[in-house]
Write a protein that holds these residues in place. Structure first.
Motif, PDB file in Angstrom:
ATOM      1  N   ILE A 704       1.342  -1.097  -0.476  1.00  0.00           N
ATOM      2  CA  ILE A 704       0.258   0.344  -0.589  1.00  0.00           C
ATOM      3  C   ILE A 704       0.763   1.211   0.045  1.00  0.00           C
ATOM      4  O   ILE A 704       2.103   1.728   1.108  1.00  0.00           O
ATOM      5  CB  ILE A 704      -1.133   0.020   1.359  1.00  0.00           C
ATOM      6  N   TYR A 705       0.581   2.342  -1.611  1.00  0.00           N
ATOM      7  CA  TYR A 705       1.509   3.561  -1.138  1.00  0.00           C
ATOM      8  C   TYR A 705       0.254   4.644   0.081  1.00  0.00           C
ATOM      9  O   TYR A 705      -0.848   5.073   0.418  1.00  0.00           O
ATOM     10  CB  TYR A 705       1.041   4.265  -1.976  1.00  0.00           C
ATOM     11  N   ASP A 706       1.203   4.801   0.961  1.00  0.00           N
ATOM     12  CA  ASP A 706       0.723   5.651   1.732  1.00  0.00           C
ATOM     13  C   ASP A 706       1.335   7.412   1.368  1.00  0.00           C
ATOM     14  O   ASP A 706       2.329   7.887   2.217  1.00  0.00           O
ATOM     15  CB  ASP A 706       1.062   5.717   3.311  1.00  0.00           C
ATOM     16  N   TYR A 707       0.434   7.589   0.276  1.00  0.00           N
ATOM     17  CA  TYR A 707       1.227   8.788   0.106  1.00  0.00           C
ATOM     18  C   TYR A 707       1.279  10.412   0.823  1.00  0.00           C
ATOM     19  O   TYR A 707       2.515  11.181   0.497  1.00  0.00           O
ATOM     20  CB  TYR A 707       0.311   9.108  -1.439  1.00  0.00           C
ATOM     21  N   ALA A 708       0.928  10.454   1.958  1.00  0.00           N
ATOM     22  CA  ALA A 708       0.552  12.071   2.715  1.00  0.00           C
ATOM     23  C   ALA A 708       1.353  11.707   3.272  1.00  0.00           C
ATOM     24  O   ALA A 708       2.798  12.226   3.108  1.00  0.00           O
ATOM     25  CB  ALA A 708      -0.683  11.309   3.485  1.00  0.00           C
ATOM     26  N   ASN A 709       2.432  10.401   3.827  1.00  0.00           N
ATOM     27  CA  ASN A 709       3.184  10.060   5.141  1.00  0.00           C
ATOM     28  C   ASN A 709       5.335   9.742   4.237  1.00  0.00           C
ATOM     29  O   ASN A 709       6.098   8.921   4.549  1.00  0.00           O
ATOM     30  CB  ASN A 709       3.092   9.014   5.945  1.00  0.00           C
ATOM     31  N   GLN A 710       4.552   9.680   2.705  1.00  0.00           N
ATOM     32  CA  GLN A 710       5.576   8.664   2.006  1.00  0.00           C
ATOM     33  C   GLN A 710       6.275   7.833   2.447  1.00  0.00           C
ATOM     34  O   GLN A 710       7.354   7.759   2.198  1.00  0.00           O
ATOM     35  CB  GLN A 710       6.502   9.654   2.253  1.00  0.00           C
ATOM     36  N   ARG A 711       4.880   6.235   2.967  1.00  0.00           N
ATOM     37  CA  ARG A 711       5.556   5.358   3.086  1.00  0.00           C
ATOM     38  C   ARG A 711       5.072   4.069   2.152  1.00  0.00           C
ATOM     39  O   ARG A 711       3.852   4.318   1.458  1.00  0.00           O
ATOM     40  CB  ARG A 711       5.571   5.225   4.393  1.00  0.00           C
ATOM     41  N   VAL A 712       5.761   3.080   2.875  1.00  0.00           N
ATOM     42  CA  VAL A 712       5.103   1.874   1.874  1.00  0.00           C
ATOM     43  C   VAL A 712       4.950   0.601   2.505  1.00  0.00           C
ATOM     44  O   VAL A 712       5.837   0.838   3.296  1.00  0.00           O
ATOM     45  CB  VAL A 712       5.401   1.357  -0.155  1.00  0.00           C
ATOM     46  N   ILE A 713       3.137   0.679   3.255  1.00  0.00           N
ATOM     47  CA  ILE A 713       3.682  -0.461   3.943  1.00  0.00           C
ATOM     48  C   ILE A 713       3.101  -2.042   2.867  1.00  0.00           C
ATOM     49  O   ILE A 713       1.830  -2.626   2.171  1.00  0.00           O
ATOM     50  CB  ILE A 713       1.758  -0.328   4.662  1.00  0.00           C
ATOM     51  N   LEU A 714       4.288  -2.975   3.228  1.00  0.00           N
ATOM     52  CA  LEU A 714       4.034  -4.055   3.185  1.00  0.00           C
ATOM     53  C   LEU A 714       3.881  -5.197   3.914  1.00  0.00           C
ATOM     54  O   LEU A 714       4.055  -5.625   4.730  1.00  0.00           O
ATOM     55  CB  LEU A 714       5.576  -5.038   2.533  1.00  0.00           C
ATOM     56  N   TYR A 715       2.511  -5.661   3.738  1.00  0.00           N
ATOM     57  CA  TYR A 715       1.392  -6.939   4.479  1.00  0.00           C
ATOM     58  C   TYR A 715       1.532  -8.587   3.556  1.00  0.00           C
ATOM     59  O   TYR A 715       1.300  -8.582   2.566  1.00  0.00           O
ATOM     60  CB  TYR A 715       0.355  -6.441   4.757  1.00  0.00           C
ATOM     61  N   ASN A 716       1.460  -9.148   4.664  1.00  0.00           N
ATOM     62  CA  ASN A 716       0.941 -10.465   3.922  1.00  0.00           C
ATOM     63  C   ASN A 716      -0.498 -10.487   4.653  1.00  0.00           C
ATOM     64  O   ASN A 716      -0.645 -10.646   5.909  1.00  0.00           O
ATOM     65  CB  ASN A 716       1.676 -11.282   4.215  1.00  0.00           C
ATOM     66  N   PRO A 717      -1.805 -10.894   3.754  1.00  0.00           N
ATOM     67  CA  PRO A 717      -3.305 -10.797   4.097  1.00  0.00           C
ATOM     68  C   PRO A 717      -3.109 -12.438   4.904  1.00  0.00           C
ATOM     69  O   PRO A 717      -4.294 -12.898   4.751  1.00  0.00           O
ATOM     70  CB  PRO A 717      -3.975 -10.907   2.918  1.00  0.00           C
ATOM     71  N   GLU A 718      -2.329 -13.366   4.573  1.00  0.00           N
ATOM     72  CA  GLU A 718      -2.657 -15.174   4.738  1.00  0.00           C
ATOM     73  C   GLU A 718      -3.039 -15.299   6.925  1.00  0.00           C
ATOM     74  O   GLU A 718      -2.544 -14.499   7.390  1.00  0.00           O
ATOM     75  CB  GLU A 718      -1.288 -15.565   4.231  1.00  0.00           C
ATOM     76  N   TYR A 719      -4.881 -15.938   6.101  1.00  0.00           N
ATOM     77  CA  TYR A 719      -5.463 -16.292   7.653  1.00  0.00           C
ATOM     78  C   TYR A 719      -4.948 -17.614   8.035  1.00  0.00           C
ATOM     79  O   TYR A 719      -4.806 -18.139   6.957  1.00  0.00           O
ATOM     80  CB  TYR A 719      -6.285 -15.577   7.384  1.00  0.00           C
ATOM     81  N   ASP A 720      -4.733 -17.635   8.795  1.00  0.00           N
ATOM     82  CA  ASP A 720      -4.327 -18.891   9.785  1.00  0.00           C
ATOM     83  C   ASP A 720      -6.184 -19.110  10.572  1.00  0.00           C
ATOM     84  O   ASP A 720      -6.488 -18.683  11.839  1.00  0.00           O
ATOM     85  CB  ASP A 720      -3.361 -18.028  11.369  1.00  0.00           C
ATOM     86  N   ASP A 721      -6.457 -19.813   9.162  1.00  0.00           N
ATOM     87  CA  ASP A 721      -7.853 -20.207   9.788  1.00  0.00           C
ATOM     88  C   ASP A 721      -7.863 -21.234  11.549  1.00  0.00           C
ATOM     89  O   ASP A 721      -8.759 -21.566  12.050  1.00  0.00           O
ATOM     90  CB  ASP A 721      -8.234 -21.153   9.435  1.00  0.00           C
ATOM     91  N   ALA A 722      -7.058 -22.035  11.387  1.00  0.00           N
ATOM     92  CA  ALA A 722      -6.450 -22.732  13.123  1.00  0.00           C
ATOM     93  C   ALA A 722      -6.981 -21.622  14.251  1.00  0.00           C
ATOM     94  O   ALA A 722      -7.705 -22.228  14.805  1.00  0.00           O
ATOM     95  CB  ALA A 722      -5.743 -23.479  12.604  1.00  0.00           C
TER      96      ALA A 722
END
Length: 885
Positions: A704-722
């Motif tokens: 995600i590009y946070d234009y206002a704060n000039q940052r990039v957030i690198l995340y992983n959405p994998e969900y642990d169902d257990a």
């Protein structure tokens, strides 16, 4: 000894032995910017979504709409919803349980896969496994348009009558003796009779045909949709329909009553009006939803294909009409026509009448002109609501319009616009929609009702001599076409259409040059037609042409036994290496010049290196295509079309979800790490945090590009169902100001395109919420709640191989007393670490312990938005420094 250490960003390389003092092994909730470590604020919560997932923010001036699905992307019920932004965000916390009462269903996608959402102007697009769905925002609601411009079957027919010149025929005196019986002519007779006859033939053509908006010679008619864009694009072209009028020249009857005087008793022939109507009322009803997209249905015609030789010579007189009675019988059988022979009054003194044999063009030349006909001129534009459906209606052509036909607008050609595109990825740039990951379903073929000239049902005498008559109720006609595509034969089948039993069809067209064979079902049997590519149109056609006696060859033949009349179960082909680019502000039309091939692999995504602020904004490499072979750059010409395609770095993108467009560069995840693409070069920006754990993380990583704060957030959405939680409860943060990395707690599962804000969906158990990453939470944490964690990499204190004791560590920065707690660890081998001292504030002093080679500092605590940490002061004493250890 005293050393001032400045904290840097989070790194994993070089090794712990080589890394400079101040690098961080962990910086949860911190990012290094402007020379200090600043807290990464948690995003502000906009509203909970009750298990729904916001997929898109659609700006519909002056408001916005949220587009939502179920948490898995399609929803347990398979439905897509929308809700006005102000309605969703202004619902009080106690009322959020009733959010589902405020949302409205857009469409049910049960059993389908949704690939992507996109918008261009007021049009919302949903890319699904069954095609690209269009929704037009109008009058505070979405109008569902479907997955393709609808088909329209217009039926064309001719209604003709015999007409002639009467009052202007005149008498003529020759300088030579004239014949009074049938036979060949002398050169002098030829010249005289040619001059007077062809002059009147041309007058008849002009006065009774061209000037009156009527037709004498064969021509083609074709129609298309004119769209709303600035270019007023034409698309969804019909097949050219051969309107067969007269196959012979007009008639000239000659009467001689003196040796050198002659009277033209009759000059005329059949003239025709063009009629049309929509073959199906339902199609017109469907088109009403598209009236904002389709400006009009435009009808075009070709120039007439002359059947007589205007530069030829009349060389013979004949006793009878060249066509005898055959023209009436043929035309009555094959056209929508009402014939009326006008009886002419003649003031003749004798019966010395012959017909002039008008010079006719060679059959081969006429057939060639009909086969090559490809230029069509605008005849009439019809609004959707004005299309007749009840009965065939005459197309009123203004007087003298046909005189200047060739100066009228010329119809553009069509390219596979009837095929249905099924893209998996889209990208909007310069107000044009670009599609990749494309498969397409082949067009089933034009309805015979719009492909063939209309014939009006006639009464058929079933019991000759009794006077009993029955109406010809017609027969159902359909067409099968075999297309050689993608190294296989695809069989398509048109809809059936009820046509007159005695109707004859002289021309067939399918809009794909790879169509090889057509089978027409009529007279209770299948007739095979061998198709050939049209020399000038994007399609294949059948036309056998005229016989030597000028009768037309029509669709007939021996029955094809054993023909499998079922279309192919799979009519879809893959075009993985192509990019389709639409017209400006028009996601419904993809011209031929907008179709480009990129490499030979599969394109998975597109992104631009600069923001598309206007149509006129172009760059050296404004658009990148991410393929299975690497990255390609597409340069844009002044017209907006792509002018060249060039390979750039060979790094392969792991996932289209990892692509993140910045202001002038593009980030994406590859096997090397996070790549920064600019111009024709790429650079890995994650080398200093590379590790096995990081590579596993970015396999499913998104940005995600946070234009206002000039940052990039690198995340992983994998969900642990257990365990009912997001598997990776942290995200990497990259600062564009310092080019350094940090970490932050995170439960982000997806991003929501919403420039300049950075909106995202978060998940806590089964609870989903929409948050704004660019805006910090207003309900900030208490100073008693930790929000940062800092762990330095091993500190060598300028002497990595000497034992040292530390007696003071003071944290430096701008923070309030008590916000920072600290711990010091020591190690002699970089593997085993032991606590040395700890404190509830930022001071570590008043201690002296065992000497170690390496030290780590661990900080935890709370930093307010205006606070920061700069570094630390360490006082140490080298021990046993007379030899290295």
């Amino acid at each position: 000894m005293i050393k001032e250490i400045k904290y840097n960003g989070f790194t994993t390389s070089p090794s712990n032995y080589e890394c400079p003092d101040g690098d961080l092994a962990g910086s949860l909730g911190l990012i290094c910017e402007d020379g200090a470590l600043h807290p990464v604020q948690q995003p502000s919560k906009l509203f909970p979504t009750n298990g729904l997932k916001v997929r898109l923010l659609h700006k519909v001036r002056p408001e916005y709409n949220y587009i939502l699905t179920g948490s898995d992307g399609t929803g347990s019920d398979g439905k897509v919803y929308w809700v006005a932004k102000n309605v969703a965000e202004n619902t009080g916390p106690e009322e959020h349980g009733d959010l589902d009462k405020n949302i409205e269903e857009l469409e049910d996608f049960s059993g389908k896969t949704i690939h992507q959402f996109n918008v261009i102007g007021n049009t919302l697009l949903i890319l699904a496994s069954d095609g690209m769905h269009y929704y037009l925002w109008k009058s505070d609601k979405y109008i569902t348009l479907g997955t393709h411009l609808p088909e329209l079957d217009l039926s064309f027919g001719l209604r003709g009558e015999m007409d002639s010149l009467i009052d202007t025929l005149g008498e003529y005196t020759a300088d030579t003796d004239l014949p009074n019986e049938a036979g060949s002519l002398t050169d002098a007779q030829k010249k005289f009779i040619t001059d007077i006859s062809l002059a009147k033939v041309n007058e008849f053509i002009a006065e009774k045909g061209t000037n009156e908006g009527r037709f004498i010679f064969p021509f083609f008619v074709r129609y298309a949709y004119r769209l709303y864009d600035d270019s007023q694009s034409l698309t969804m072209h019909s097949a050219p329909v051969l309107m067969l009028t007269n196959t012979r020249a007009p008639l000239v009857e000659y009467y001689s009553y003196d040796s050198n005087k002659v009277q033209l008793a009759f000059v005329g022939g059949f003239v025709f009006d063009l009629y049309y109507r929509a073959a199906h009322e339902k199609q017109k009803t469907i088109l009403q939803n598209w009236k904002d997209i389709i400006q009009s249905v435009d009808i075009f015609i070709s120039a007439p294909i002359y059947t007589y030789d205007q530069n030829g010579e009349c060389d013979e007189l004949i006793e009878k009409c060249p066509e005898g009675e055959s023209i009436s019988s043929i035309m009555k059988d094959n056209r929508y026509s009402t014939f009326e022979y006008r009886k002419l009054k003649r003031n003749l003194n004798s019966q010395n009448n012959q017909f002039v044999k008008i010079p006719e063009r060679a059959v081969e030349s006429i057939n060639e002109d009909l086969s090559n006909a490809s230029t069509f001129y605008l005849l009439k534009s019809v609004k959707i609501q004005d299309i007749p459906t009840d009965s065939h209606t005459k197309i009123e052509i203004p007087k003298d319009y046909l005189k200047s036909l060739v100066t009228r607008e010329v119809m553009t050609d069509d390219y596979l616009s009837h095929d249905q595109l099924k893209p998996e990825f889209s990208y909007t740039y310069n107000s044009r929609l670009n599609l990749t990951g494309i498969s397409k379903s082949m067009f089933m073929g034009f309805s015979p009702g719009s492909q063939f000239i209309y014939s009006e049902p006639t009464n058929v005498v079933s019991n000759p001599g009794t006077g009993n008559e029955s109406v010809d109720e017609g027969e159902s006609v359909c067409v099968i076409v075999d297309i050689e595509e993608a190294e296989r034969t695809i069989r398509v089948k048109s809809q059936s259409f009820l046509m007159q039993t005695s109707a004859r069809h002289f021309y067939y067209f399918y809009p794909n040059t790879k169509a090889k064979v057509a089978y027409v079902h009529r007279d209770g049997q299948w007739h095979m037609l061998n198709l050939r590519p049209h020399p000038f149109l994007n399609g294949a056609y059948w036309y056998e042409g005229m016989n030597a006696d000028r009768s037309m060859k029509y669709i007939t033949g021996v029955a094809i036994d054993g023909l499998d009349a079922n279309p192919s179960k799979d009519t879809t082909i893959q075009v993985p290496s192509k990019v389709y680019t639409s017209e400006v502000n028009n996601p419904f039309f993809f011209p031929l010049l907008g179709i480009n091939t990129v490499g030979s692999g599969s394109i998975i995504a597109l992104s631009s290196a600069t923001k598309a602020m206007s149509q006129g904004q172009f760059g050296q490499f404004p658009l990148y295509a991410f393929t299975s072979e690497g990255v390609w750059a597409l340069a844009v010409s002044k017209t907006g079309a792509f002018s060249s395609v060039n390979p750039v770095p060979r790094d392969v993108c792991l996932s289209p979800d990892s692509i993140c467009q910045l202001d002038s560069t593009v980030l994406f995840a590859s096997q090397r790490g996070i790549m920064r693409l600019s111009g024709s070069t790429s650079q890995c920006i994650s080398d200093n945090i590379d590790s096995q754990a990081f590579r596993e993380f970015i396999t499913g990583g998104r940005m995600i590009y946070d234009y206002a704060n000039q940052r990039v957030i690198l995340y992983n959405p994998e969900y642990d169902d257990a365990n009912q939680r997001v598997k990776y409860d942290y995200a990497y943060v990259y600062s564009l100001k310092s080019n350094l990395w940090g970490l932050t707690p995170s439960n982000i599962i997806s991003s929501v395109p919403s420039y300049p804000d950075a909106l995202a969906m978060t998940r806590t158990g089964d609870n989903l919420a929409l948050v704004n990453v660019s805006a910090p939470a207003t309900d900030s944490q208490s100073p008693h709640d930790d929000n940062i964690l800092l762990i330095t990499r091993p500190l060598k204190l300028d002497a990595p191989n000497l034992m040292k004791t530390v007696d003071t560590v003071i944290q430096r920065g701008f923070f309030r007393h008590g916000h920072i707690k600290s711990i010091l660890y020591g190690s002699r081998d970089l593997f085993h670490w032991f606590p040395v001292w700890s404190s509830h504030d930022h001071y570590l002093r008043g201690f002296r312990g065992t000497p170690y080679k390496y030290f780590r500092i661990v900080l935890r605590g709370y930093l307010a938005p205006d606070e920061s940490i700069f570094g630390c002061t360490v006082r140490f004493t080298p021990r046993l420094n007379n030899r290295p250890r």
